[in-house]
Design a protein around this motif. Structure first.
Motif, short mmCIF file in Angstrom:
data_model
loop_
_atom_site.label_atom_id
_atom_site.label_comp_id
_atom_site.label_asym_id
_atom_site.label_seq_id
_atom_site.Cartn_x
_atom_site.Cartn_y
_atom_site.Cartn_z
N GLU A 74 30.91 39.96 49.57
CA GLU A 74 32.09 40.42 50.31
C GLU A 74 33.22 39.39 50.36
OE1 GLU A 74 28.93 40.42 51.35
OE2 GLU A 74 28.76 39.85 53.48
N ASP A 75 33.00 38.21 49.82
CA ASP A 75 34.07 37.22 49.71
C ASP A 75 34.95 37.47 48.49
OD1 ASP A 75 31.72 34.76 50.83
OD2 ASP A 75 33.34 35.68 52.00
N THR A 76 34.55 38.40 47.66
CA THR A 76 35.34 38.73 46.48
C THR A 76 36.72 39.24 46.90
OG1 THR A 76 33.41 39.27 45.14
CG2 THR A 76 35.51 40.25 44.48
N ALA A 77 37.76 38.58 46.38
CA ALA A 77 39.13 38.92 46.75
C ALA A 77 40.08 38.04 45.98
CB ALA A 77 39.34 38.71 48.25
N VAL A 78 41.35 38.39 46.07
CA VAL A 78 42.40 37.47 45.63
C VAL A 78 42.76 36.59 46.82
CG1 VAL A 78 44.72 37.23 44.70
CG2 VAL A 78 43.26 39.12 43.94
N TYR A 79 42.74 35.30 46.61
CA TYR A 79 43.02 34.34 47.67
C TYR A 79 44.43 33.79 47.50
CZ TYR A 79 38.22 34.44 49.27
OH TYR A 79 37.00 34.85 49.79
N LYS A 99 41.89 46.79 50.49
CA LYS A 99 41.92 46.34 51.88
C LYS A 99 43.19 45.57 52.16
CE LYS A 99 36.90 46.09 52.49
NZ LYS A 99 35.77 45.24 52.96
N GLU A 100 43.46 45.38 53.46
CA GLU A 100 44.62 44.62 53.86
C GLU A 100 44.36 43.13 53.72
OE1 GLU A 100 46.43 47.75 57.18
OE2 GLU A 100 45.81 45.74 57.78
N ARG A 101 45.46 42.39 53.58
CA ARG A 101 45.35 40.95 53.51
C ARG A 101 44.88 40.42 54.86
NH1 ARG A 101 50.10 37.48 50.68
NH2 ARG A 101 49.69 39.13 49.16
N GLU A 102 43.96 39.47 54.84
CA GLU A 102 43.42 38.92 56.07
C GLU A 102 43.43 37.39 56.04
OE1 GLU A 102 39.33 39.99 56.64
OE2 GLU A 102 38.66 39.08 54.78
N TRP A 161 45.16 29.84 54.16
CA TRP A 161 44.68 30.75 53.13
C TRP A 161 44.48 32.15 53.71
CZ3 TRP A 161 44.12 29.19 48.11
CH2 TRP A 161 44.12 27.81 47.88
N TYR A 162 44.94 33.12 52.95
CA TYR A 162 44.64 34.52 53.21
C TYR A 162 43.87 35.04 52.01
CZ TYR A 162 47.72 35.32 57.25
OH TYR A 162 48.30 35.31 58.49
N ARG A 163 43.27 36.20 52.18
CA ARG A 163 42.65 36.87 51.05
C ARG A 163 42.86 38.37 51.17
NH1 ARG A 163 36.18 35.96 52.38
NH2 ARG A 163 36.03 37.47 54.11
N GLY A 190 48.34 33.47 44.05
CA GLY A 190 47.07 34.16 44.21
C GLY A 190 46.08 33.74 43.13
N THR A 191 44.83 33.62 43.53
CA THR A 191 43.77 33.28 42.58
C THR A 191 42.55 34.16 42.87
OG1 THR A 191 42.49 31.46 41.60
CG2 THR A 191 42.82 31.39 43.98
N GLN A 192 41.99 34.71 41.82
CA GLN A 192 40.88 35.65 41.97
C GLN A 192 39.57 34.89 42.18
OE1 GLN A 192 40.83 39.22 41.87
NE2 GLN A 192 38.72 38.89 42.56
N VAL A 193 38.85 35.30 43.21
CA VAL A 193 37.50 34.82 43.45
C VAL A 193 36.57 36.02 43.36
CG1 VAL A 193 35.90 33.85 45.14
CG2 VAL A 193 38.20 32.87 44.87
N THR A 194 35.62 35.96 42.45
CA THR A 194 34.67 37.05 42.27
C THR A 194 33.26 36.52 42.47
OG1 THR A 194 36.12 38.14 40.68
CG2 THR A 194 33.81 38.82 40.71
N VAL A 195 32.58 37.12 43.42
CA VAL A 195 31.19 36.74 43.69
C VAL A 195 30.32 37.88 43.18
CG1 VAL A 195 29.51 36.02 45.42
CG2 VAL A 195 31.95 35.49 45.73
N SER A 196 29.51 37.57 42.18
CA SER A 196 28.72 38.62 41.55
C SER A 196 27.48 38.01 40.91
CB SER A 196 29.55 39.34 40.50
OG SER A 196 28.77 40.29 39.80
N SER A 197 26.41 38.78 40.92
CA SER A 197 25.19 38.33 40.26
C SER A 197 25.13 38.89 38.84
CB SER A 197 23.96 38.77 41.06
OG SER A 197 23.96 40.18 41.26
#
Length: 120
Positions: free
Chosen positions: A88-93, A43-46, A36-38, A113-120
């Motif tokens: 900060e884990d919010t990203a497309v995975y 930002k760049e893919r990591e 898995w990358y994100r 790709g699948t979007q992961v959004t971490v938000s309150s």
């Protein structure tokens, strides 16, 4: 035609969990590494995590202790269990896999790709 299909992304609160799945299909002899990358916005893919065909794993420092990569070779599927999610884990995975498409040739394929959004 070889392809990877991802599922499991979504919106989660900080501290929550998500499990991503990525299933391979098509004609091939086997799969070597899967991972898995994100990519966060701007930002760049990591690399997040990788697992070999034998089950050895490697994680980015940001994922260690919180994420777990696993695979089911009978289903040609790789998973990413993400716990204690942070903003900060919010990203497309994106998942990837190295398919043995012939006896001697390996090709790398990527999921959509699948979007992961971490938000309150």
């Amino acid at each position: 035609q070889v392809q990877l299909v991802e599922s499991g992304g979504g919106l989660v609160q900080p501290g929550g969990s998500l499990r991503l799945s990525c299933a391979g299909s098509g004609s091939f002899f086997g799969i070597n590494d899967m991972g898995w990358y994100r990519q966060a916005s701007g930002k760049e893919r990591e690399l997040v995590a990788v697992i070999t065909s034998g089950g050895s794993t490697n994680y980015a420092d940001s994922a260690k202790g919180r994420f777990t990569i696993s695979r089911d070779n009978t289903k040609n599927t790789v998973y990413l269990q993400m716990n204690s999610l942070k903003l900060e884990d919010t990203a497309v995975y994106y998942c990837y896999a190295d398919f043995r498409v012939t006896f001697r040739r390996t090709m790398q394929y990527w999921g959509q790709g699948t979007q992961v959004t971490v938000s309150s």
